[in-house]
Structures are given as structure tokens and as C-alpha cells.
Enzyme design. Sequence first.
Site, PDB file in Angstrom:
ATOM      1  N   GLY A  18       0.831  -1.211   0.000  1.00 12.05           N
ATOM      2  CA  GLY A  18       0.000   0.000   0.000  1.00 12.05           C
ATOM      3  C   GLY A  18       0.857   1.250   0.000  1.00 12.05           C
ATOM      4  CG  PHE A  21      -2.210   9.842   3.123  1.00  8.52           C
ATOM      5  CD1 PHE A  21      -1.557  11.043   2.893  1.00  8.52           C
ATOM      6  CD2 PHE A  21      -3.451   9.655   2.547  1.00  8.52           C
ATOM      7  CE1 PHE A  21      -2.124  12.045   2.121  1.00  8.52           C
ATOM      8  CE2 PHE A  21      -4.034  10.647   1.774  1.00  8.52           C
ATOM      9  CZ  PHE A  21      -3.376  11.844   1.557  1.00  8.52           C
ATOM     10  CD  GLU A 178     -14.474  18.248   2.422  1.00  8.24           C
ATOM     11  OE1 GLU A 178     -13.697  18.926   3.088  1.00  8.24           O
ATOM     12  OE2 GLU A 178     -14.170  17.130   1.984  1.00  8.24           O
ATOM     13  CG  ASP A 307      -8.078   4.887   6.621  1.00  9.81           C
ATOM     14  OD1 ASP A 307      -7.605   5.612   7.516  1.00  9.81           O
ATOM     15  OD2 ASP A 307      -8.734   5.333   5.655  1.00  9.81           O
ATOM     16  CB  ALA A 323      -4.308  11.948   5.438  1.00  7.32           C
TER      17      ALA A 323
HETATM   18  C1  FAD Z   1     -13.269  10.807  -0.215  1.00  8.10           C
HETATM   19  C2  FAD Z   1     -12.309  10.845   0.953  1.00  8.10           C
HETATM   20  C3  FAD Z   1     -12.028  12.045   1.570  1.00  8.10           C
HETATM   21  C4  FAD Z   1     -11.150  12.102   2.644  1.00  8.10           C
HETATM   22  N1  FAD Z   1     -10.876  13.303   3.218  1.00  8.10           N
HETATM   23  C5  FAD Z   1      -9.944  13.386   4.188  1.00  8.10           C
HETATM   24  C6  FAD Z   1      -9.561  14.643   4.722  1.00  8.10           C
HETATM   25  O1  FAD Z   1     -10.101  15.681   4.337  1.00  8.10           O
HETATM   26  N2  FAD Z   1      -8.585  14.665   5.671  1.00  8.10           N
HETATM   27  C7  FAD Z   1      -7.980  13.519   6.113  1.00  8.10           C
HETATM   28  O2  FAD Z   1      -7.076  13.597   6.935  1.00  8.10           O
HETATM   29  N3  FAD Z   1      -8.343  12.313   5.651  1.00  8.10           N
HETATM   30  C8  FAD Z   1      -9.306  12.211   4.694  1.00  8.10           C
HETATM   31  N4  FAD Z   1      -9.662  10.996   4.191  1.00  8.10           N
HETATM   32  C9  FAD Z   1      -9.106   9.784   4.812  1.00  8.10           C
HETATM   33  C10 FAD Z   1      -7.691   9.500   4.346  1.00  8.10           C
HETATM   34  O3  FAD Z   1      -7.612   9.557   2.948  1.00  8.10           O
HETATM   35  C11 FAD Z   1      -7.298   8.130   4.878  1.00  8.10           C
HETATM   36  O4  FAD Z   1      -7.378   8.142   6.278  1.00  8.10           O
HETATM   37  C12 FAD Z   1      -5.895   7.768   4.443  1.00  8.10           C
HETATM   38  O5  FAD Z   1      -5.828   7.668   3.039  1.00  8.10           O
HETATM   39  C13 FAD Z   1      -5.466   6.449   5.088  1.00  8.10           C
HETATM   40  O6  FAD Z   1      -4.177   6.131   4.656  1.00  8.10           O
HETATM   41  P1  FAD Z   1      -3.763   4.598   4.476  1.00  8.10           P
HETATM   42  O7  FAD Z   1      -2.335   4.614   4.123  1.00  8.10           O
HETATM   43  O8  FAD Z   1      -4.220   3.815   5.639  1.00  8.10           O
HETATM   44  O9  FAD Z   1      -4.655   4.084   3.262  1.00  8.10           O
HETATM   45  P2  FAD Z   1      -4.779   4.622   1.781  1.00  8.10           P
HETATM   46  O10 FAD Z   1      -4.264   6.002   1.654  1.00  8.10           O
HETATM   47  O11 FAD Z   1      -6.191   4.361   1.385  1.00  8.10           O
HETATM   48  O12 FAD Z   1      -3.817   3.673   0.939  1.00  8.10           O
HETATM   49  C14 FAD Z   1      -4.029   2.310   0.813  1.00  8.10           C
HETATM   50  C15 FAD Z   1      -3.257   1.840  -0.398  1.00  8.10           C
HETATM   51  O13 FAD Z   1      -3.241   0.424  -0.397  1.00  8.10           O
HETATM   52  C16 FAD Z   1      -3.447  -0.053  -1.696  1.00  8.10           C
HETATM   53  N5  FAD Z   1      -4.020  -1.394  -1.600  1.00  8.10           N
HETATM   54  C17 FAD Z   1      -5.160  -1.744  -0.974  1.00  8.10           C
HETATM   55  N6  FAD Z   1      -5.348  -3.063  -1.071  1.00  8.10           N
HETATM   56  C18 FAD Z   1      -4.304  -3.554  -1.756  1.00  8.10           C
HETATM   57  C19 FAD Z   1      -3.957  -4.867  -2.184  1.00  8.10           C
HETATM   58  N7  FAD Z   1      -4.714  -5.921  -1.918  1.00  8.10           N
HETATM   59  N8  FAD Z   1      -2.816  -5.030  -2.898  1.00  8.10           N
HETATM   60  C20 FAD Z   1      -2.033  -3.960  -3.208  1.00  8.10           C
HETATM   61  N9  FAD Z   1      -2.326  -2.700  -2.826  1.00  8.10           N
HETATM   62  C21 FAD Z   1      -3.448  -2.507  -2.106  1.00  8.10           C
HETATM   63  C22 FAD Z   1      -4.414   0.958  -2.299  1.00  8.10           C
HETATM   64  O14 FAD Z   1      -4.380   0.931  -3.718  1.00  8.10           O
HETATM   65  C23 FAD Z   1      -3.905   2.268  -1.706  1.00  8.10           C
HETATM   66  O15 FAD Z   1      -2.965   2.891  -2.535  1.00  8.10           O
HETATM   67  C24 FAD Z   1     -10.552  10.908   3.118  1.00  8.10           C
HETATM   68  C25 FAD Z   1     -10.842   9.686   2.496  1.00  8.10           C
HETATM   69  C26 FAD Z   1     -11.701   9.655   1.418  1.00  8.10           C
HETATM   70  C27 FAD Z   1     -12.011   8.338   0.739  1.00  8.10           C
END
Ligand code: FAD
Length: 427
Positions: A18, A21, A178, A307, A323
Amino acid sequence: MTSEQPRPTEPHRVVIVGAGFGGLEATNRLAGAPVHVTLLDRRNHHLFQPLLYQVATASLATSEIAWPIRYLQRGRPDVTTLFATVTGINAQEKRVLLDDGEALPYDTLILATGARHAYFGHDEWEPFAPGLKTLEDATTLRRRILVAFERAERERDAARRAALLTFVIIGAGPTGVELAGTIAELAQDTLPPDFRNIDTHKARVVLIEAGSRVLAGFADDLSAYAQASLESLGVGVMLGQAVTECSADGVVYGGKRLEAKTIIWAAGVRASPAAEWLGAAADRAGRLQVRPDLTVPGHPEIFAIGDTVLIAGPDGNPVPGIAPAAKQQGRYVANVIKARLRGETSAPFKYKHAGSLAQIGKRKAVIDFGRIKLRGTIAWWIWGLAHIYFLIGLRNRLSVALSWLWIYVRDQRAARLITQGSSKVAR
Ligand SMILES: Cc1cc2nc3c(=O)[nH]c(=O)nc-3n(C[C@H](O)[C@H](O)[C@H](O)COP(=O)(O)OP(=O)(O)OC[C@H]3O[C@@H](n4cnc5c(N)ncnc54)[C@H](O)[C@@H]3O)c2cc1C
């Protein structure tokens, strides 16, 4: 790659699944460490999800909020980027299993696979009420919103035209708020001069929320301000009303039926299947329960962040799915790995909440920093500057700033493109 050979001189292998963020931050923070990082993602781009709704509402182009992962790691010879989908983990043999049958060995694994929207047991609603998580989701929503106006322009039946001009958003968290505010502004400010047969001012935007207020994660007075601001933009805010039916023709909420051709789901999320891959304990939203050092119980060599995990913050509540939390965890895990390689131990992860921000329209936002709370235009400027600051690269920062300036001054939204088909296949 399926048989492990002795590797006396090879560096420690860290596999990060992944490049969101959390995963990207962990990769960045491992720079200079005696490790080789393999960064896997099923998408070839890192996505700035907080601005996805701006792509869905034709305000920004896809390339303004996403970057090729390979490009981001071009200066890091110690990082191999792989475009691959993970389907499981063999924790005994320390291998990540890919959908093409390959098995990738690791010494330390970081799972940062995020979450997706969830329909509370009503997956059959997804085709009628798509959610917003990927660039494809955003362009699908953009298409549906713009096609609805196009079809309304050609529709002679008043009831069908009204349904085409009704936009329902389910869930009044930051994304729902939003989206509702921006769709209302699109109809009120951007589109009116462009149509001849319809008055886009008459478009109806309805935000439905099962809870008792919008932006439930913010202080009460900011929620009330956000609701009043939405209503001043013409958004109908329906609180305390659960949606019980979604179809191609509309929704049923609080026992009432509303005909609407565009429905958007912004109500719930479900963690990635990371917990299932490991047979580990998870909560009802599928979030993997990690130890205080973000390792998976029984597997000190496997970390999970962002997440996809459940961990309590200093106030005892779960660390929010935002994020900054994912980035803090990515940074923490990189430091733990570096400390371990030096033979040192680390203190447990401690989350620091910096604040919550949401934009309501092009001149209004709310910011909850705990003791300091801001609203209105000043909050909107801080919201804008913060988002521009967190984008990657000068070109994108300038491009987004220019797009916003154009919206602010001229009400023009440059990305009003209906892609993926002609008017013949317009749904
Ligand atoms: C519409 C929307 C608006 C948001 N607005 C805000 C905001 O205003 N402020 C804020 O702080 N947060 C916001 N968030 C939340 C924030 O984006 C998440 O909390 C953050 O992205 C979490 O980071 P992460 O690294 O856990 O997951 P993610 O950023 O979701 O990254 C997960 C990655 O894992 C990859 N992945 C998943 N499964 C697999 C697999 N099986 N094999 C290979 N790769 C895989 C995905 O492709 C992705 O690139 C928002 C989220 C959304 C959907």
C-alpha cells in the site's frame, strides 16, 4: 522467488503493501536505513483522497491529485516499486501472496492497505449509490452528475426532469458535506449560463444523515454552522433519517420516497482484508487490532498501519481514519524498524491529533483544532493553504491553486468533462 536462499550480505527486506498515506510515509522515513524496501500497490499512483470530491465535482483534474508511485521513488535505489495486488499472507513462511500466484519474501512486513466504502450489509445498493475512494470512483461520479444535467436539458417530462435534477448524498461526514456544498455551487454558480432549457438553480441537493448532526466529529457549534451554511447554499439537510432503500430511481429515507437519478454514498467504510489475510482479530468494520507498537499479535515482524487498523488514541477512542494518523503511524513504524536494527527497543505508538478540517463551499470551511475553532472565510483560506501544502510537487500546488482561484473569482470549473462514453451510452 518462491524458495528462500541464504542471504549473508543482503540487507534486511522490508515489504510495504500500500502506497497510500501510511505506506508512502513509512517508505520515505526508511531512507538511509540498512534495508531494502519493496513497495507494492495495486494502483500505479498515490492518491490524495481528501480532494477526490473535487474531481467528482469537476473542480480538479485527476492528474492534479495523484502521482505515479514509481516516479515518487525515482531517487531511491533502495526502493523497488511493484504494481501488484496482494491476495494473502503466508506468515509462517514470511511471504506476501500476489494475485498472479507469485510469493514475495520479507523479513519485516508493513500492511498499509487502507479501507473502502461499506454499505452496512446492503452491497446491492452500490450500483445505484457509488462511493468515493478511487480516481475511477471520482470520474464515475463526475460523469453521473454531468450526465444528469445533460439529460435534464433534453427531458420534456417535468417529473423526470425533477428527478434528474435531484442529487442525494447519503452520510454527512466531511466527504458528504463537501460533496453537497460543491454540487450546490455547481448548480447555482457554474452551470446556469450554459443551459438553455433548464434552470440549474432549481436543482435539488439533499444530504441525508442517520445521526443527529452533520460533521459529527466536530464541535457542536461548528456542526451547526456547517448545517446553516449548507442550507444557505440551498442544500436540504435531513438529520436522524436512515436510508432504507436505494434504487435506480431514488431513495427511501425516514419512510419517505425521493425520486433522484444521482445518489452518492458517503456513509461508511470497511477496512481492507488485512485481518482476514492473517486470521487476526478485527472489529465490526474489519479493522485489524494491533498491539501498542502497531505489530500484529503473535507476529512482531508484521506491522499494520492507517485505516486498516484499530488502535486506541490517548483519549481512549479509536485513532480516526484520517491521513495525518496514517502518516504518523508510517513514521513511527519506520523508526521502530530502524531502532530494532540497531538493537534498541521503542516506546508504544502515541497518536497526536492535529485537528479536523472540512470545506463547505468555495468561501466557507470549519476547522476544529480542539481549543481553537475557526469558521467561515478565514477557515476556508487555512483549509486551502493546508491542502496545497500537503500536495506533492510544485507543479501540482500551482495548478490546484490556479484552478481554485478560477473557481473563486470566475465560478468556472475546468474539469467538466464527460468521459467513458458518448451521449448514446449516457446513463
Ligand atoms: C473521499 C475521501 C475524503 C477524505 N478526506 C480526508 C480529509 O479531508 N482529511 C484527512 O485527513 N483524511 C481524509 N480521508 C481519509 C484519508 O484519505 C485516509 O485516512 C488515508 O488515506 C489512510 O491512509 P492509508 O495509508 O491507511 O490508506 P490509503 O491512503 O487508502 O492507501 C491504501 C493503499 O493500499 C493499496 N491497496 C489496498 N489493497 C491492496 C492490495 N490488496 N494489494 C495492493 N495494494 C493494495 C491501495 O491501492 C492504496 O494505494 C478521506 C478519504 C476519502 C475516501
